[in-house]
Design a protein around this motif. Structure first.
Motif, PDB file in Angstrom:
ATOM      1  N   UNK A 287       0.854  -1.186   0.000  1.00 38.86           N
ATOM      2  CA  UNK A 287       0.000   0.000   0.000  1.00 38.86           C
ATOM      3  C   UNK A 287       0.892   1.240   0.000  1.00 38.86           C
ATOM      4  N   UNK A 288       0.468   2.257  -0.755  1.00 46.69           N
ATOM      5  CA  UNK A 288       1.154   3.541  -0.803  1.00 46.69           C
ATOM      6  C   UNK A 288       0.138   4.636  -0.516  1.00 46.69           C
ATOM      7  N   UNK A 289       0.585   5.863  -0.495  1.00 43.11           N
ATOM      8  CA  UNK A 289      -0.324   6.989  -0.277  1.00 43.11           C
ATOM      9  C   UNK A 289       0.091   8.162  -1.144  1.00 43.11           C
ATOM     10  N   UNK A 290      -0.878   9.002  -1.441  1.00 42.22           N
ATOM     11  CA  UNK A 290      -0.632  10.294  -2.077  1.00 42.22           C
ATOM     12  C   UNK A 290      -1.161  11.342  -1.118  1.00 42.22           C
ATOM     13  N   UNK A 291      -0.343  12.344  -0.826  1.00 38.79           N
ATOM     14  CA  UNK A 291      -0.680  13.308   0.213  1.00 38.79           C
ATOM     15  C   UNK A 291      -0.454  14.730  -0.271  1.00 38.79           C
ATOM     16  N   UNK A 292      -1.394  15.612   0.109  1.00 40.02           N
ATOM     17  CA  UNK A 292      -1.122  17.048   0.045  1.00 40.02           C
ATOM     18  C   UNK A 292      -0.773  17.495   1.459  1.00 40.02           C
ATOM     19  N   UNK A 293       0.149  18.432   1.565  1.00 42.00           N
ATOM     20  CA  UNK A 293       0.623  18.866   2.884  1.00 42.00           C
ATOM     21  C   UNK A 293       0.716  20.377   2.928  1.00 42.00           C
ATOM     22  N   UNK A 294       0.083  20.983   3.946  1.00 37.62           N
ATOM     23  CA  UNK A 294       0.324  22.389   4.249  1.00 37.62           C
ATOM     24  C   UNK A 294       1.050  22.445   5.595  1.00 37.62           C
ATOM     25  N   UNK A 295       2.017  23.330   5.703  1.00 41.39           N
ATOM     26  CA  UNK A 295       2.939  23.295   6.827  1.00 41.39           C
ATOM     27  C   UNK A 295       2.369  23.892   8.111  1.00 41.39           C
ATOM     28  N   UNK A 296       1.396  24.757   8.016  1.00 38.27           N
ATOM     29  CA  UNK A 296       0.796  25.371   9.210  1.00 38.27           C
ATOM     30  C   UNK A 296      -0.715  25.235   9.115  1.00 38.27           C
ATOM     31  N   UNK A 297      -1.303  24.488  10.058  1.00 38.24           N
ATOM     32  CA  UNK A 297      -2.757  24.294  10.056  1.00 38.24           C
ATOM     33  C   UNK A 297      -3.311  24.683  11.423  1.00 38.24           C
ATOM     34  N   UNK A 298      -3.547  23.713  12.303  1.00 39.56           N
ATOM     35  CA  UNK A 298      -4.020  24.072  13.639  1.00 39.56           C
ATOM     36  C   UNK A 298      -3.005  24.928  14.388  1.00 39.56           C
ATOM     37  N   UNK A 299      -1.730  24.851  13.989  1.00 35.28           N
ATOM     38  CA  UNK A 299      -0.724  25.711  14.609  1.00 35.28           C
ATOM     39  C   UNK A 299      -0.999  27.188  14.345  1.00 35.28           C
ATOM     40  N   UNK A 300      -1.685  27.502  13.241  1.00 35.45           N
ATOM     41  CA  UNK A 300      -2.065  28.899  12.989  1.00 35.45           C
ATOM     42  C   UNK A 300      -3.023  29.398  14.067  1.00 35.45           C
ATOM     43  N   UNK A 335      -2.165  31.421   5.402  1.00 37.39           N
ATOM     44  CA  UNK A 335      -1.701  30.639   6.558  1.00 37.39           C
ATOM     45  C   UNK A 335      -0.264  30.153   6.445  1.00 37.39           C
ATOM     46  N   UNK A 336       0.568  30.830   5.693  1.00 34.90           N
ATOM     47  CA  UNK A 336       1.901  30.321   5.376  1.00 34.90           C
ATOM     48  C   UNK A 336       2.929  30.782   6.417  1.00 34.90           C
ATOM     49  N   UNK A 372      -8.584  30.631   6.354  1.00 35.66           N
ATOM     50  CA  UNK A 372      -7.354  30.552   5.575  1.00 35.66           C
ATOM     51  C   UNK A 372      -6.787  29.142   5.554  1.00 35.66           C
ATOM     52  N   UNK A 373      -6.858  28.452   6.701  1.00 30.52           N
ATOM     53  CA  UNK A 373      -6.412  27.065   6.743  1.00 30.52           C
ATOM     54  C   UNK A 373      -7.313  26.198   5.861  1.00 30.52           C
ATOM     55  N   UNK A 374      -8.619  26.436   5.926  1.00 26.75           N
ATOM     56  CA  UNK A 374      -9.548  25.670   5.068  1.00 26.75           C
ATOM     57  C   UNK A 374      -9.245  25.913   3.590  1.00 26.75           C
ATOM     58  N   UNK A 375      -8.917  27.149   3.231  1.00 22.26           N
ATOM     59  CA  UNK A 375      -8.589  27.440   1.828  1.00 22.26           C
ATOM     60  C   UNK A 375      -7.285  26.751   1.412  1.00 22.26           C
ATOM     61  N   UNK A 376      -6.309  26.712   2.322  1.00 20.88           N
ATOM     62  CA  UNK A 376      -5.080  25.983   2.016  1.00 20.88           C
ATOM     63  C   UNK A 376      -5.363  24.505   1.776  1.00 20.88           C
ATOM     64  N   UNK A 377      -6.272  23.950   2.565  1.00 24.33           N
ATOM     65  CA  UNK A 377      -6.681  22.561   2.361  1.00 24.33           C
ATOM     66  C   UNK A 377      -7.396  22.387   1.021  1.00 24.33           C
TER      67      UNK A 377
END
Length: 490
Positions: A287-300, A335-336, A372-377
């Motif tokens: 099994x493998x995965x494909x992921x999108x990643x934003x570096x700051x989420x709940x930390x914002x 959120x960057x 902003x976090x939701x938009x990054x997602x």
């Protein structure tokens, strides 16, 4: 009984799971990040060990008999961190973390030195990954680089302290840029490009494989009757997938923790670095995965609460009282705060509020942060869809899963059903415990069941339409941003 330990960036979480798949007890211990220079992020591995012991001590207070009966331990952790050991297994320097930006120049050098990097590792060279950190070390701390006998990932440092073994799993190793992700083995080609060799790497296992055993001294200190097995474990994303039951191709979840991840399971290795997506091994074989990643989420949100002098629960209550007109007039937030990965691959992307006026209070700014976090997602989900990964619904895990308002905002911004589950905020620790159970002989179909949904958040057509205009504004602001000051300081 099965013990799961998740080494996060801001907290270590520990969970006790019984043989009926019920979490019996959970505990946590906070961690701090050191930022000695702009763009740097470090932690002392000794702090991880102390926090792990503190979290297990809390479990012992809650359920001493259950902890004593532990049969296996699973480990999960923040990925990409560089724990550097000398030939006597002493830590050479503070660990450089996944959200550290110092190795921007080394990413370009690594890409030039390893022309097949993208095809073999399945990922772009980004400062967060482990390999560029070691190139930085070779240039700026050459004596330290020459002293490196072993490179460990964060969770595997805990394993070393627990058992004396130097072992990692394929999901966590996928984030180093030294793994042939399709073959699930170290790549001599990529290691050589970084001036390293296989002998400096830990032994590789699958996440559900036995990978050592607690030493008698560690078992006694933690109140465990007999030294249990330790599973191979997983990086935090793959562990969360196991915890949420995302094991079949097409299963997916959204993790709203310090960072933000959308994770989709695949049965093949299909890298797509052009979209700044991550192709990693899953914690399960084949099994493998494909992921999108934003570096700051709940930390914002945590960052804004510190600035505003308010706790998260109070701020969320204030946000929920805003009327639709106030939401539409709120500032727009980028959120960057630590740069960005998907879809921009821009370590210098800056955070920003745009459109502030004297009419705005902290609730309006707090809403802008959540949005902003939701938009990054949403940007990340669009990249996944462009790559052919289109989950119909996403389970929500991580600390952000505690907020129903944020969950609904995500559903509206992503135009996707969002499911929450009991215990979703500690899903990686639960997944680690499940991997321990599998290492102890558990059946995959019994262990990795999907938890019953607690709530389902369906997109609201009216809010979806209102958010689309703000999302276009959000994207335009990133494109029009001036150069970041951080770019001149790193």
């Amino acid at each position: 009984m099965y013990l799961g330990i998740d080494l996060g960036t801001s907290e270590i979480k520990a969970v006790l799971l019984d043989g009926d798949n019920r979490p019996l007890a959970s505990a946590g211990a906070a961690l701090d990040v050191s930022r000695p220079r702009p763009g740097w992020a470090e932690q002392d591995p000794e702090d991880w060990w102390r926090a792990a012991c503190a979290a297990v001590a809390k479990l012992r207070e809650q359920a001493p008999a259950a902890l004593a009966a532990t049969r296996a331990v699973g480990l999960s952790g923040q990925m990409h961190g560089a724990v550097l050991l000398d030939n006597r297994d002493r830590v050479l320097r503070p660990a450089i973390l996944w959200n550290d930006l110092r190795s921007v120049a080394e990413c370009a050098e690594l890409t030039a030195a390893a022309p097949r990097l993208h095809a073999v590792a399945g990922n772009l060279a980004m400062p967060g990954f482990t390999a560029p950190k070691l190139r930085w070390l070779a240039r700026h701390e050459p004596e330290g680089f020459r002293a490196v006998a072993t490179v460990l990932l964060p969770k595997d440092y805990l394993r070393l302290r627990l058992s004396g073994d130097k072992i990692t799993d394929t999901s966590d190793a996928s984030g180093t840029l030294w793994l042939d992700v399709g073959r699930r083995d170290w790549s001599e080609e990529l290691l050589d490009a970084g001036g390293l060799s296989r002998r400096q790497m830990p032994r590789l296992v699958e996440g559900l494989a036995p990978a050592g055993r607690l030493s008698p001294a560690a078992a006694a200190a933690w109140g465990i009757a007999r030294p249990p097995l330790i599973a191979g474990g997983a990086g935090d994303g793959a562990a969360s997938a196991v915890g949420i039951g995302a094991i079949a191709p097409g299963d997916g979840f959204l993790s709203l923790g310090t960072s933000g991840v959308i994770f989709v399971v695949d049965d093949r290795f299909r890298p797509n670095p052009a979209q700044a997506l991550h192709a990693f091994c899953h914690a399960l074989p084949r099994r493998w995965s494909l992921m999108s990643v934003m570096l700051s989420a709940a930390s914002c949100l945590r960052w804004f609460c510190r600035l505003a002098g308010v706790d998260e629960a109070t701020l969320l209550t204030e946000i929920e009282r805003l009327c639709p007109a106030e939401l539409s007039a709120a500032p727009v937030f980028l959120p960057y705060l630590s740069g960005e990965r998907t879809p921009h691959n821009d370590p210098f992307a800056p955070g920003a509020f745009w459109g502030l006026s004297q009419a705005h209070g902290r609730a309006a700014l707090g809403y802008a942060v959540l949005e902003g976090v939701a938009f990054g997602m949403a940007d990340g989900l669009d990249a996944l869809r462009a790559a052919g990964a289109a989950p119909r619904a996403l389970s929500l895990v991580g600390g952000g899963a505690r907020s129903p308002f944020w969950a609904q905002l995500l559903a509206d911004a992503l135009d996707t059903e969002i499911l929450t589950h009991q215990g979703g905020e500690a899903c990686a620790a639960l997944g680690a415990a499940r991997l321990g159970w599998l290492a102890d002989g558990g059946d995959l179909g019994v262990v990795c069941v999907k938890p019953s949904p607690r709530t389902l958040h369906a997109p609201d057509p009216a809010r979806l339409q209102a958010l689309q205009a703000r999302l276009r504004h959000f994207r335009a602001l990133y494109q029009a941003r001036p150069p970041s000051l951080a770019e001149t300081l790193i």
